[in-house]
Design a protein around this motif. Structure first.
Motif, PDB file in Angstrom:
ATOM      1  N   PRO A  24     -11.197   1.163  -9.531  1.00 34.58           N
ATOM      2  CA  PRO A  24     -11.203   2.238  -8.584  1.00 34.58           C
ATOM      3  C   PRO A  24     -10.148   2.239  -7.567  1.00 34.58           C
ATOM      4  CG  PRO A  24     -13.042   0.476  -8.073  1.00 34.58           C
ATOM      5  CD  PRO A  24     -12.185   0.212  -9.303  1.00 34.58           C
ATOM      6  N   ASP A  25      -9.715   1.011  -7.355  1.00 36.23           N
ATOM      7  CA  ASP A  25      -8.921   0.862  -6.295  1.00 36.23           C
ATOM      8  C   ASP A  25      -8.102  -0.457  -6.257  1.00 36.23           C
ATOM      9  OD1 ASP A  25      -7.259   1.429  -3.839  1.00 36.23           O
ATOM     10  OD2 ASP A  25      -8.714   0.197  -2.678  1.00 36.23           O
ATOM     11  N   PHE A  26      -6.640  -0.409  -6.022  1.00 34.87           N
ATOM     12  CA  PHE A  26      -6.122  -1.779  -5.590  1.00 34.87           C
ATOM     13  C   PHE A  26      -5.027  -1.541  -4.754  1.00 34.87           C
ATOM     14  CE2 PHE A  26      -4.151   0.119  -9.512  1.00 34.87           C
ATOM     15  CZ  PHE A  26      -2.742   0.296  -9.259  1.00 34.87           C
ATOM     16  N   VAL A  27      -4.658  -2.395  -4.086  1.00 38.49           N
ATOM     17  CA  VAL A  27      -3.387  -2.179  -3.094  1.00 38.49           C
ATOM     18  C   VAL A  27      -2.049  -1.502  -3.733  1.00 38.49           C
ATOM     19  CG1 VAL A  27      -1.801  -3.331  -1.332  1.00 38.49           C
ATOM     20  CG2 VAL A  27      -4.013  -4.309  -1.961  1.00 38.49           C
ATOM     21  N   GLY A  28      -1.992  -0.202  -3.160  1.00 39.44           N
ATOM     22  CA  GLY A  28      -0.940   0.461  -3.537  1.00 39.44           C
ATOM     23  C   GLY A  28      -1.153   1.702  -4.540  1.00 39.44           C
ATOM     24  N   MET A  29      -2.380   1.895  -5.011  1.00 31.28           N
ATOM     25  CA  MET A  29      -2.871   2.486  -6.171  1.00 31.28           C
ATOM     26  C   MET A  29      -2.624   4.189  -5.746  1.00 31.28           C
ATOM     27  SD  MET A  29      -6.255   3.071  -8.195  1.00 31.28           S
ATOM     28  CE  MET A  29      -7.005   4.290  -7.274  1.00 31.28           C
ATOM     29  N   ARG A  30      -3.265   4.321  -4.187  1.00 33.45           N
ATOM     30  CA  ARG A  30      -3.355   5.594  -3.812  1.00 33.45           C
ATOM     31  C   ARG A  30      -1.882   6.162  -3.499  1.00 33.45           C
ATOM     32  NH1 ARG A  30      -1.904   9.388  -2.651  1.00 33.45           N
ATOM     33  NH2 ARG A  30      -2.967  11.370  -1.326  1.00 33.45           N
ATOM     34  N   GLU A  67      -9.648  -6.483   6.097  1.00 31.54           N
ATOM     35  CA  GLU A  67     -10.175  -5.216   5.562  1.00 31.54           C
ATOM     36  C   GLU A  67     -11.339  -5.616   4.612  1.00 31.54           C
ATOM     37  OE1 GLU A  67      -9.121  -2.627   6.057  1.00 31.54           O
ATOM     38  OE2 GLU A  67      -7.052  -2.636   6.967  1.00 31.54           O
ATOM     39  N   ASP A  92       0.740  -1.290   0.100  1.00 33.90           N
ATOM     40  CA  ASP A  92      -0.043  -0.023  -0.039  1.00 33.90           C
ATOM     41  C   ASP A  92       0.872   1.390  -0.133  1.00 33.90           C
ATOM     42  OD1 ASP A  92      -2.767   0.286  -0.532  1.00 33.90           O
ATOM     43  OD2 ASP A  92      -3.348  -0.807   1.361  1.00 33.90           O
ATOM     44  N   ASP A  93       2.128   0.990  -0.120  1.00 34.23           N
ATOM     45  CA  ASP A  93       3.093   2.083  -0.160  1.00 34.23           C
ATOM     46  C   ASP A  93       3.583   2.375  -1.716  1.00 34.23           C
ATOM     47  OD1 ASP A  93       4.727  -0.075  -0.808  1.00 34.23           O
ATOM     48  OD2 ASP A  93       6.321   0.422   0.863  1.00 34.23           O
TER      49      ASP A  93
END
Lengths: 106, 417, 997
Positions: free
Chosen positions: C885-891, C745, C704-705
């Motif tokens: 919309p999302d995946f681990v690390g995207m943000r 989660e 998520d980094d």
């Protein structure tokens, strides 16, 4: 070596069966894309690192495989309780009162 | 205060050692200082020394909840090296080594910095690649580090087992000759003596309970067990306890505190000429000037302030030592102890300014804080004096956890494939 | 010879002589002797030299607290250990021992010159000197300091012995088998509990062994002991001797080290030398007794000076008189009894010197009856004698004034300064101690574990009180476990409870600044050193300890801590608890490394994971490399080939015709459930919704980094089932990470994850003949290019085995990976190898795999990425599902630094000369002529000789590399600078034509 109670197996077992999972109750934000850089940093990295009762996660890695939560005093390493991952955060005051009852005989 | 020298030692020997004075007085806090440093370990005392010596800021208090030097300064395995991969780290640690080399003279206190060489062992192809990367990078950064073949490693450190049939055979090693060890307590005491000689107050057994901020948000001072102490500049250098102290100033830290264990053997005649580190099996060993083998372990998996640590980890560490040095199997462990190390997400320190005006921080050294002591203290003093980051500590900001500009030595070395 | 042996006395076997050597001389002792007791019986007191001053020393004690009599012990080749306590080591025929820290001999040691210059070597002297000139430090001073280090010499050969380890669960663990421990055991066992009773000595009994005069319920002590041990055995109490509780860990885990063979003449072949027990006890009873404290005065360290209680033990347990003419100096009643016992055995007691003006009247009466001179209210102020004490100087003290001295000649000086409860293990638990003013000792206060302290450990003296307290504590442990115990009261006659007073240094009429009054014998720390430390500003006991090294010797402060504290407190004018007590640290006594390592030695140090095909590789000459816990075939050299040649051949033959590779170590995870595809979408960067069953895709996993964690080819077997592959080292980590997200989660997702790494054997076949080889083996599946194109997956029967077949390539050649149940792995491998002979099939190892993939620019996570690399950096932006919309690390990929200019990006590198192979890890610069420190812009991550490209190739991470194609960069090496050009990352068959066979 600690003894850890797995709330799923309902057994108290040696720490070697478990892996530590860091601070508990830090939920991954619902919509990560909406979060600011500060918020994302807080989620990723900021920890209470408390000296005293610590809400934390463990995984019974070499057992049932389940993640669960625990409250452990980081000064004495004594577990106050462990509870299933979906259970609510327990009331610390109650736990502490309970724990003082269970202290080894004076 | 008496200048330390062979002559003063001789003179005192003739007078029954009766004329030595206290190396530092046990001060009571004044109501106000220019700078308050929280934490009287090597880092905090060192910052006070450099503030006084290099910046003329002497109205300084170093406050500790216990005795000075009672934390990680006096609990580590004293390895000093600077052969780090990233430019930022190499600069910081090499700056420290530069200062280590003159520290005994600077402090007039023999800290026994011993340049006996640190040999880091490679046990698989991945280690070899990683160490070669370090060596090349160090060479171009002007940092001493070179590759040894297994045979060369054995010549350098005769107890080493280089059998190719070992469970983790030695495939070579990276040697920094300029690296070594120092006497940990002497570092705290030497800095304490020098700082107090220059007017710094060292206040022991006085827990800091909170940092007080004024209406404009800037620092006003610290609340302590002995009352409020006013100071416009406060530096927190409290290792594992930094989170708690910083939290009182409204700064939440990316830190976690883990138990770290170390042990010594019974003392033996000199047999081990250098420092050997094996990251793959988590074993770190040298021989002290007293003759004990000094052995470091890895951290336990859970956060803790108990300073206890578990048995399995120690068993593994000792097994690793015996695997690499089989002649030590019949040696005996004399004592083992635990420390509390504060670890950041990228295992690099946080050093310098914070979002709070007047508040400075020095923490997050994980298992490697001792070696950086003079470098961190020196640059932090600069930052406290000037109010701005020093070139060397500038990359080690708290902000990097927001931007993602991490200095991740461990990630650069690890991640097996 | 044996002038000091008392016939018929003690527990040694007088009809069983044993001979052993000390410094090359042969001595006779008796079965049951320790080295120390046997040497004393032979009139030898000089057994060692101290650390700093090389002072001649003899044993102070008769047990594990001994600071002086440390010897080397040897049993043939490889079996040598330094610093063994002569007071603990039992003798056997043929044991070789030697003294330490002396040159050339124990009697004449040149190192003793330090003793003459002792005024220079005060506490902390080395902090104050050796600084000028600075250049002398490395060359002269430090080598000088280091050469003085240590006591014994290190073993020099690998240890041939084995060490065992065991777990033990018990209701009650009792540590110490003296009267308190025995009574605790009896009480707990009668309550029906499983009881374990351990003692570090060679036999249980503790004080009872040294006090045969006592009578318990009318029975002589030793008879009572023998009957009691029988009774405990009948109650199934497990009694373990030579077993030291070394550490008390969390939640009542105690580590015990049991010595199994060090006392035996002929240990059974292969028998373990020691065994480490990890005991988990519901209740622990600490019944470790108390340790005698020396008195501190000038010359309290000469050979022949000994603790009075130890002299009593030598006499009563070993039948040895410590001397012919003894003087007792004491502040406690207990030493009087030692005098009486020795007098009865024929030792002339020259005087009992008691610091107290009015000692116990009964004792004085008995002394008078025996004709022993008693000097109450006296102090000791000096001794004489170099290799053995010759006399002691004593003075009367009146109203605090030390009067004239008199010398009393003697060959033994027995001292006693009182007793200190043994609370080391209690201290390991972080239990707190409370200073007791009356007894001038620390006693246990707040208990943090499930334990009780019995007997002398909590300040109760005498056999009767120990026995009765032991029973009470045994009952308390039983009660805590819901049982009730009957406690019996034992009546003890001839018991020797006593009282005493505590001292710092004894008063003297001489200059205390010149006194050599030792506190830590081994480390040569004197009272004066402690006072100097305080004078120099050391105010906590931790500082004093570290400055002087008091309590840091191999006796771990057993002999010195309390005296050190009393003196430091006195110097500070504070009470002891304000100065603090140093923490006792495990182990209780020094413990072999081998015992800690246990079975984890040699190939068992850590498990070596091997694939089912590993044995074939070994039989066929593979060279292996360790990869995480696995060992993998690295390359398969043919006659005379080195690694380079073998790898070139393996690459060539694979590209030319066919290569086979054991890919079984790849991590494999089965993802199953109605929400499997949603889970995959959230975990991996790639989009998975549209991946049809039967198809595979390269998957990229981030943290998520935003940095790359892992990668692998993932096949979709059906709508709700994926077969994930991970890197070899990442398998467990990836599964843990997935479980973490799934369980904590997204618990709403109906997905199940199963590690299948070890369920499947995986064989990769690559090369133009891959399909030709496998076609005949495949049942129920059309594997033609049209029906089973690149990146397909299917279940089928392969060579009669159920299989999952991937069409996938990590080499750029036509490739298949066959997964069969692990047990069939080797059979399948052999079938394919045999059938492949007509295609000149070539088994290859990990190195060739690395070369072939690098030629295609496929990354190895952990080599071409390093935990700071994003998918964009790695040139794998294409693997990111842009519409998700999302995946681990995207943000995290949007964080400022991850989108900044100048990130290090993966590129190809070709050396300009076309022949130089770059070194992996070499650093890249733009300007080779800049001074050091140079600005580095990246490094070489992978570099190989490429047979296919006909030249060396390399991958590198370079700042802004994706925009620098065609640029020249420089790689400065120690001897030259290599010029290279930045290229794309594909060096072979960029169109992928070879995949389309």
């Amino acid at each position: 070596m600690l003894l850890v109670h797995c709330p799923y197996c309902d057994e108290t077992l040696p720490e070697l069966e478990f892996t530590y999972g860091g601070e508990a109750h830090i939920a991954r934000p619902e919509n990560p894309a909406d979060k600011t850089d500060d918020e994302w940093r807080d989620f990723l990295f900021i920890r209470t690192n408390v000296k005293g009762p610590h809400f934390e996660r463990w995984r019974h890695a070499h057992g049932c495989g389940r993640f669960f939560n625990a409250v452990r005093d980081t000064v004495s390493d004594r577990f106050l309780t462990t509870y299933k991952a979906d259970a609510p955060r327990p009331d610390l005051a109650v736990l502490l009162a309970d724990a003082s009852m269970k202290e080894p005989s004076k | 205060m008496t200048h330390f020298s062979a002559l003063s030692l001789l003179k005192n020997a003739l007078t029954g050692q009766k004329n030595w004075q206290a190396q530092w007085p046990d001060s009571q806090p004044k109501s106000e200082y220019d700078v308050v440093i929280v934490g009287a370990g090597g880092h905090g005392l060192g910052a006070a020394h450099y503030l006084a010596k290099e910046h003329g800021i002497t109205n300084v208090a170093v406050i500790d909840k216990g005795w000075l030097g009672g934390g990680n300064t006096g609990r580590n395995t004293t390895i000093i090296r600077s052969n780090y991969l990233y430019d930022e780290s190499a600069k910081l640690y090499d700056h420290a080594v530069d200062l280590w080399e003159g520290l005994s003279q600077d402090l007039n206190y023999n800290v026994m910095f011993s340049r006996r060489g640190v040999l880091m062992l490679a046990h698989n192809v991945h280690d070899v690649q990683s160490f070669q990367r370090h060596i090349h990078s160090n060479r171009l950064n002007g940092v001493d580090n070179r590759w040894l073949t297994p045979q060369e490693a054995k010549e350098f450190c005769p107890p080493l087992n280089i059998s190719p049939n070992a469970r983790y055979p030695v495939m070579g090693g990276a040697l920094q000759m300029r690296a070594g060890t120092a006497r940990h307590d002497a570092v705290a005491w030497g800095y304490a003596r020098s700082a107090s000689q220059r007017g710094v107050d060292i206040i022991q057994n006085c827990p800091v309970t909170a940092i007080r901020r004024g209406p404009d948000g800037s620092v006003e001072g610290v609340e302590t067990a002995k009352g409020f102490i006013r100071a416009k500049k406060v530096a927190v250098s409290a290792a594992g306890h930094t989170s708690v102290v910083m939290d009182s100033a409204g700064v939440r830290m990316p830190l976690e505190s883990y138990p770290l264990q170390a042990l010594v053997s019974e003392p033996i005649k000199p047999i081990f000429p250098c420092v050997v580190m094996s990251n793959t099996v988590h074993a770190y060993i040298s021989q002290s000037d007293k003759g004990e083998l000094v052995i470091g372990s890895g951290t336990d998996q859970y956060t803790s302030y108990s300073q206890r640590g578990g048995l399995p980890l120690i068993e593994h560490t000792v097994a690793a030592i015996c695997e690499i040095f089989p002649i030590f199997n019949r040696m005996r462990m004399l004592r083992k102890w635990g420390g509390i190390v504060d670890v950041t997400p990228d295992r690099s320190p946080i050093l310098g300014t914070t979002p709070v005006p007047g508040l400075y921080v020095n923490c997050g050294w994980g298992t490697g804080g001792f070696k950086a002591t003079p470098g961190a203290a020196h640059t932090l003093a600069w930052t406290i004096a000037k109010g701005t980051p020093h070139d060397i500590n500038a990359p080690f900001t708290l902000d990097r956890f927001r931007t993602g500009r991490l200095i991740d030595e461990a990630a650069a070395a690890a991640v097996a494939h | 010879m044996t002038t000091f042996r008392v016939p018929g006395r003690g527990r040694v076997l007088h009809n069983r002589p044993v001979s052993f050597t000390f410094d090359g001389m042969t001595y006779q002792g008796l079965e049951g002797d320790t080295v120390a007791s046997a040497l004393i019986a032979n009139g030898v007191q000089l057994m060692g030299r101290s650390f700093k001053y090389h002072r001649p020393r003899g044993p102070m004690a008769a047990g594990s607290e001994e600071p002086n009599a440390l010897i080397g012990t040897r049993r043939g080749k490889g079996r040598f250990e330094p610093n063994t306590r002569a007071t603990v080591q039992e003798i056997w025929n043929g044991l070789e021992t030697n003294s330490q820290n002396k040159y050339p001999s124990l009697k004449f040691d040149v190192g003793a010159i330090n003793d003459r210059a002792y005024m220079l070597f005060s506490a902390g002297f080395y902090y104050k000197t050796f600084m000028w000139p600075r250049s002398f430090w490395d060359k002269y001073y430090e080598p000088f300091i280091r050469a003085a280090a240590g006591l014994g010499v290190s073993p020099s050969e690998p240890d041939p012995d084995n060490y065992a380890s065991r777990y033990l669960h018990t209701d009650v663990l009792i540590i110490g088998a003296g009267p308190a421990g025995l009574a605790s055991a009896r009480a707990a066992a009668t309550a029906g509990l499983r009881v374990t009773l351990v003692d570090e000595n060679s036999e249980p009994g503790g004080t009872l062994l040294s006090e045969p005069q006592a009578s318990l319920d009318g029975t002589p002590a030793w008879d009572w002991l023998s009957a009691e041990l029988d009774a405990l055995t009948d109650l199934d109490v497990r009694i373990m001797t030579r077993t030291t509780a070394i550490g008390y860990y969390h939640q009542n885990m105690i580590a015990l080290c049991q010595k199994l063979t060090d006392h035996q003449e002929k240990p059974a072949e292969g028998a373990p030398r020691e065994r480490m027990w990890r005991v988990r006890a519901k209740q622990v009873i600490l019944a470790q007794g108390a340790l005698e404290k020396p008195l501190v005065f000038d010359g309290n360290d000469r050979p022949g000076v000994m603790l009075a209680g130890s002299a009593q033990t030598y006499l009563n347990r070993y039948g040895v008189r410590v001397g012919n003419k003894a003087v007792i100096v004491t502040s406690h009643d207990s030493a009087w009894y030692a005098a009486f016992d020795l007098a009865s055995a024929g030792t002339q007691i020259e005087a009992i010197v008691d610091t107290r003006p009015t000692p116990n009247a009964d004792l004085i009466k008995e002394a008078a009856a025996r004709g022993i001179t008693v000097l109450p209210g006296h102090t000791a102020t000096g001794t004489s004698g170099r290799l053995r004490i010759k006399s002691v100087r004593v003075n009367k003290v009146e109203n605090g004034k030390v009067l004239n001295a008199r010398n009393i000649s003697c060959d033994s000086l027995l001292i006693c300064g009182g007793w200190t409860p043994t609370l080391h293990l209690f201290s390991h638990t972080k239990g707190s101690l409370k200073w007791d003013d009356e007894s001038q000792t620390f006693l246990p206060d707040r208990i943090t574990e499930e334990c009780q302290i019995a007997g002398a450990g909590r300040g109760l003296w005498g056999i009767a009180s120990a026995l009765n307290d032991g029973a009470v504590m045994g009952a308390a442990a039983a009660k805590a476990l819901g049982k009730s115990a009957t406690t019996q009261t034992v009546t003890v006659a001839n018991d020797r409870p006593g009282t005493g007073e505590s001292h710092t240094e004894l008063p003297t009429d001489l200059d205390p600044g010149k006194a050599r009054a030792f506190v830590d014998y081994q480390n040569d720390v004197t009272a004066k050193d402690l006072r100097l430390a305080v004078r120099e500003g050391m105010r906590s006991i931790e500082h004093v300890k570290r400055y002087t090294t008091n309590g840091m010797a191999t006796d771990q402060g057993k002999m010195s801590n309390i005296n050190g504290l009393n003196i430091a407190a006195d110097a500070l004018g504070k009470k002891q608890p304000e100065v603090g007590l140093t923490t006792f640290r495990p182990p209780y006594t020094p413990t072999s490394f081998g015992a800690f390592a246990g079975y984890h030695k040699g190939e068992h140090f850590e498990v070596t994971r091997k694939t089912p095909i590993d044995s074939w590789a070994e039989e066929n000459g593979a060279v292996f490399e360790p990869v995480s816990l696995w060992r993998r075939a690295w390359y398969f050299p043919k006659d005379g080939e080195d690694m380079d040649a073998a790898v070139r051949r393996e690459c060539r033959e694979t590209r030319k015709s066919l290569g086979m590779f054991d890919a079984s170590t790849l991590g494999k995870i089965e993802v199953v459930g109605p929400d499997a595809v949603e889970f995959m979408n959230r975990m991996y960067t790639n989009p998975w919704t549209k991946l049809a069953p039967g198809r595979t895709r390269y998957g990229l996993l981030l943290g998520d980094d935003g940095f790359i964690r892992d990668d692998g080819v993932i096949g979709r077997l059906s709508d709700d089932r994926f077969h994930i592959t991970t890197t070899t080292g990442g398998a467990a980590r990836v599964l843990n990470m997935m479980e973490d997200y799934l369980q904590t989660e997204w618990p709403d997702l109906k997905v199940w994850l199963t590690s299948t790494t070890e369920q499947w054997s995986t064989i990769a076949l690559n090369g133009p003949n891959a399909r030709n080889l496998i076609e005949p083996f495949v049942e129920g599946l059309d594997i033609s290019d049209a029906a089973f194109p690149h990146m397909s997956i299917a279940e089928c029967t392969f060579a009669g085995f159920p299989a999952r077949l991937f069409r996938v390539s990590f080499t750029g050649e036509l490739g298949f990976e066959i997964n069969v149940p692990a047990r069939h792995g080797r059979a399948l491998w052999e079938k394919l190898f045999d059938a492949g002979q007509k295609y000149d099939i070539c088994p290859y190892g990990t190195e060739t795999m690395h070369v072939l993939r690098a030629e295609k620019g496929f990354i190895i996570v952990g080599q071409d990425t390093d935990g700071t690399v994003t998918p964009y950096d790695a040139g794998a932006g294409w693997a990111i599902g842009k519409n998700k919309p999302d995946f681990v690390g995207m943000r995290a990929l949007n964080r400022p630094d991850l989108t900044a200019e100048g990130r290090k990006q993966l590129v190809g590198l070709l050396t300009e000369d076309g022949t130089s192979k770059l070194e992996e890890g070499a650093q890249i610069v733009l300007d080779p002529n800049q001074p050091i420190p140079m600005k580095m812009v990246g490094h070489v991550t992978s570099s190989y000789h490429s047979d296919a490209a006909g030249r060396p190739i390399a991958l590198a991470l370079v700042e802004g590399g994706h925009g620098k194609t065609g640029d020249t960069v420089y790689i400065p090496m120690p001897d030259r600078t290599i010029k290279a050009t930045i290229t794309g990352t594909t060096f072979y068959d960029p169109e992928g034509a070879r995949l389309k066979l």
